[in-house]
Design a protein around this motif. Structure first.
Motif, PDB file in Angstrom:
ATOM      1  N   ALA A  28      -0.691  -1.478  -3.472  1.00 57.47           N
ATOM      2  CA  ALA A  28      -1.482  -2.011  -4.583  1.00 57.47           C
ATOM      3  C   ALA A  28      -2.613  -2.848  -4.450  1.00 57.47           C
ATOM      4  O   ALA A  28      -3.319  -3.266  -5.228  1.00 57.47           O
ATOM      5  CB  ALA A  28      -0.346  -3.024  -5.270  1.00 57.47           C
ATOM      6  N   SER A  29      -3.056  -2.900  -3.218  1.00 55.55           N
ATOM      7  CA  SER A  29      -4.262  -3.939  -2.770  1.00 55.55           C
ATOM      8  C   SER A  29      -4.854  -3.583  -1.560  1.00 55.55           C
ATOM      9  O   SER A  29      -4.259  -2.822  -0.723  1.00 55.55           O
ATOM     10  CB  SER A  29      -3.990  -5.230  -2.793  1.00 55.55           C
ATOM     11  N   GLU A  74      -8.909  13.446  -3.735  1.00 51.11           N
ATOM     12  CA  GLU A  74      -9.013  14.851  -2.899  1.00 51.11           C
ATOM     13  C   GLU A  74      -7.972  15.565  -3.266  1.00 51.11           C
ATOM     14  O   GLU A  74      -7.434  16.460  -2.785  1.00 51.11           O
ATOM     15  CB  GLU A  74      -8.583  14.354  -1.394  1.00 51.11           C
ATOM     16  N   GLY A  75      -7.175  15.450  -4.351  1.00 53.52           N
ATOM     17  CA  GLY A  75      -6.164  16.200  -5.021  1.00 53.52           C
ATOM     18  C   GLY A  75      -4.924  15.762  -4.839  1.00 53.52           C
ATOM     19  O   GLY A  75      -4.007  16.758  -5.405  1.00 53.52           O
ATOM     20  N   ALA A  76      -4.457  14.819  -4.073  1.00 51.64           N
ATOM     21  CA  ALA A  76      -3.186  14.417  -3.840  1.00 51.64           C
ATOM     22  C   ALA A  76      -2.266  13.894  -4.881  1.00 51.64           C
ATOM     23  O   ALA A  76      -3.005  13.383  -5.954  1.00 51.64           O
ATOM     24  CB  ALA A  76      -2.998  13.394  -2.629  1.00 51.64           C
ATOM     25  N   ARG A  77      -1.045  14.114  -5.045  1.00 56.46           N
ATOM     26  CA  ARG A  77      -0.059  13.495  -5.679  1.00 56.46           C
ATOM     27  C   ARG A  77       0.214  12.190  -5.044  1.00 56.46           C
ATOM     28  O   ARG A  77       0.748  12.288  -3.858  1.00 56.46           O
ATOM     29  CB  ARG A  77       1.192  14.337  -5.962  1.00 56.46           C
ATOM     30  N   VAL A  78       0.001  10.897  -5.720  1.00 55.71           N
ATOM     31  CA  VAL A  78       0.264   9.540  -4.963  1.00 55.71           C
ATOM     32  C   VAL A  78       1.572   9.082  -5.371  1.00 55.71           C
ATOM     33  O   VAL A  78       1.734   8.797  -6.499  1.00 55.71           O
ATOM     34  CB  VAL A  78      -0.933   9.119  -5.203  1.00 55.71           C
ATOM     35  N   ALA A  79       2.065   8.551  -4.273  1.00 52.95           N
ATOM     36  CA  ALA A  79       3.225   7.494  -4.674  1.00 52.95           C
ATOM     37  C   ALA A  79       2.737   6.157  -4.455  1.00 52.95           C
ATOM     38  O   ALA A  79       2.575   5.771  -3.032  1.00 52.95           O
ATOM     39  CB  ALA A  79       4.544   7.828  -3.917  1.00 52.95           C
ATOM     40  N   VAL A  80       2.587   5.183  -5.157  1.00 56.41           N
ATOM     41  CA  VAL A  80       2.245   3.848  -4.783  1.00 56.41           C
ATOM     42  C   VAL A  80       3.033   2.915  -4.706  1.00 56.41           C
ATOM     43  O   VAL A  80       3.718   2.629  -5.799  1.00 56.41           O
ATOM     44  CB  VAL A  80       1.124   3.437  -6.055  1.00 56.41           C
ATOM     45  N   GLY A  81       3.663   2.620  -3.370  1.00 53.36           N
ATOM     46  CA  GLY A  81       4.829   1.708  -3.241  1.00 53.36           C
ATOM     47  C   GLY A  81       4.490   0.058  -2.937  1.00 53.36           C
ATOM     48  O   GLY A  81       3.333  -0.005  -2.099  1.00 53.36           O
ATOM     49  N   ALA A 103       0.985  -2.292  -8.569  1.00 53.52           N
ATOM     50  CA  ALA A 103       0.897  -0.805  -8.216  1.00 53.52           C
ATOM     51  C   ALA A 103       0.874  -0.168  -9.348  1.00 53.52           C
ATOM     52  O   ALA A 103       0.310   1.069  -9.255  1.00 53.52           O
ATOM     53  CB  ALA A 103       2.513  -0.624  -7.354  1.00 53.52           C
ATOM     54  N   GLU A 104       1.432  -0.435 -10.390  1.00 56.16           N
ATOM     55  CA  GLU A 104       1.163   0.435 -11.661  1.00 56.16           C
ATOM     56  C   GLU A 104      -0.091   0.488 -11.991  1.00 56.16           C
ATOM     57  O   GLU A 104      -0.406   1.526 -12.547  1.00 56.16           O
ATOM     58  CB  GLU A 104       2.302  -0.060 -12.841  1.00 56.16           C
ATOM     59  N   ALA A 131       4.053   4.801  -9.796  1.00 53.29           N
ATOM     60  CA  ALA A 131       4.299   3.562  -9.020  1.00 53.29           C
ATOM     61  C   ALA A 131       5.821   3.207  -8.604  1.00 53.29           C
ATOM     62  O   ALA A 131       6.626   3.356  -9.454  1.00 53.29           O
ATOM     63  CB  ALA A 131       3.759   2.356  -9.848  1.00 53.29           C
ATOM     64  N   PHE A 132       6.147   2.667  -7.497  1.00 55.32           N
ATOM     65  CA  PHE A 132       7.338   2.060  -7.307  1.00 55.32           C
ATOM     66  C   PHE A 132       7.546   0.709  -6.846  1.00 55.32           C
ATOM     67  O   PHE A 132       6.292   0.480  -6.063  1.00 55.32           O
ATOM     68  CB  PHE A 132       7.876   2.906  -6.103  1.00 55.32           C
TER      69      PHE A 132
END
Length: 253
Positions: free
Chosen positions: A14-15, A28-35, A42-43, A58-59
Motif C-alpha cells: 500500500a505504500s 509490465e503486464g502483471a496481475r497484481v495482489a496488493v497485500g 491497498a484498495e 487488494a487484500f
C-alpha cells in the motif's frame, strides 16, 4: 512485457517500495495482489492499477498472522488465476539504543520483518510445490542486513535474518524450481523515512554520504526487485543485490 499475465503478490503493497512494485509490475503486464495491513490504502493502489487498464486485487494482510497469510496467498491465486512471484516488502523499524530498546519493540520489529517474510514465503512455496509449479520470491532486506547503524538493533538483527533466510530458502527450494533473492536498499525516501528529508541539514548530510550524491527513490528499488523476479534471470538465486548509491562502498571523509 516482462510480466505479461503473471501473478505478482506484494506484501506491504500500500505504500513506499511495495506500492511502486505493484504499479511497475502492472505496467509490465502483471496481475497484481496488493497485500497490506491497511486495507483501504491497498484498495487505492489496486484501484489505480485498474484505472490504467491493469488487473489488481487488494487484500487486508497481517504478515505475522499465519491465517491471514494463508488467506492472502489462497485468495490471490483464486482472484488472479495463478501464482508466479512473491515480493516481501512489509516492514517496520525502531529508533532506540540497545540500552533503551523495550522488549516489546524488539519483538514487534523482528516479528513483522523476519517472521513476516518467512510466513508468506512458506505459504507461497507450499502452494507452488503442491501444484508442481515454479516461481520467484524476492525479499526486501537492507544495507543493515550486511552492516549496522546506531539505534537500530532490532531492525539490523531482523534484516540480517532476512538475508540469512533468503539464502536458506534459496538452498532448499532451488531444486523445486523456486528462486529466492533479496534486494538490500540504502537510504530510500519513503513514508518510513520522510522525516529525515524534512530537515535541510539532515538531507544534505544524507546526500554527502552517498557516492552518487543523492538518496534513492522507491522506483530505484522496485526496478531491482522486478529484475530479480524476471524469468530471464533464472540462474540467479540466493543473491543479495545491494542498491544503495554507494552507501556501503565507502564513506567520504
Amino acid at each position: 512485457m516482462r510480466f505479461q499475465d503473471r501473478a505478482v503478490l506484494v506484501t506491504g503493497g500500500a505504500s513506499g517500495i511495495g506500492r511502486q512494485v505493484c504499479l511497475m509490475a502492472a505496467k509490465e503486464g502483471a496481475r497484481v495482489a496488493v497485500g497490506d495491513l491497511d486495507a483501504a490504502r491497498a484498495e487505492q493502489v489496486a484501484a489505480a492499477i485498474r484505472e490504467q487498464g491493469g488487473e489488481a486485487q487488494a487484500f487486508r494482510l497481517d504478515v505475522a498472522d499465519p491465517a491471514s497469510v494463508n488467506a492472502f496467498v489462497e485468495g490471490a491465486e483464486t482472484a488472479l488465476g495463478r501464482l508466479d512471484v512473491l515480493v516481501n516488502s512489509a516492514g517496520v523499524r525502531e529508533i532506540a539504543s540497545v540500552l533503551d530498546l523495550p522488549l516489546e519493540e524488539w519483538t514487534r520489529v523482528l516479528t513483522i520483518n523476519m517472521t513476516g517474510t518467512f510466513l508468506p514465503s512458506q505459504a507461497f512455496a507450499r502452494r507452488l510445490v503442491a501444484e508442481g509449479k515454479h516461481g520467484q520470491i524476492v525479499n526486501l532486506a537492507s544495507t543493515l542486513g550486511i552492516s549496522a547503524a546506531p539505534n537500530r538493533a532490532a531492525y539490523t538483527a531482523s534484516k540480517h535474518g532476512v538475508v540469512g533466510l533468503t539464502k536458506e530458502m534459496a538452498l532448499e527450494l532451488g531444486e523445486k524450481g523456486i528462486r529466492v533473492n533479496a534486494v538490500a536498499p540504502g537510504v530510500i525516501r519513503t513514508p518510513l523515512t520522510e522525516r529525515y528529508f524534512q530537515d535541510p541539514d539532515m538531507a544534505a548530510t544524507i546526500r554527502g554520504l552517498h557516492a552518487t550524491g543523492s538518496w534513492g527513490e522507491p522506483e530505484d528499488i522496485a526496478r531491482a526487485i522486478l529484475f530479480l523476479a524476471e524469468e530471464a534471470n533464472g540462474f540467479m538465486t540466493g543473491a543479495v543485490l545491494v542498491v544503495d548509491g554507494g552507501w556501503t562502498t565507502g564513506k567520504k571523509m
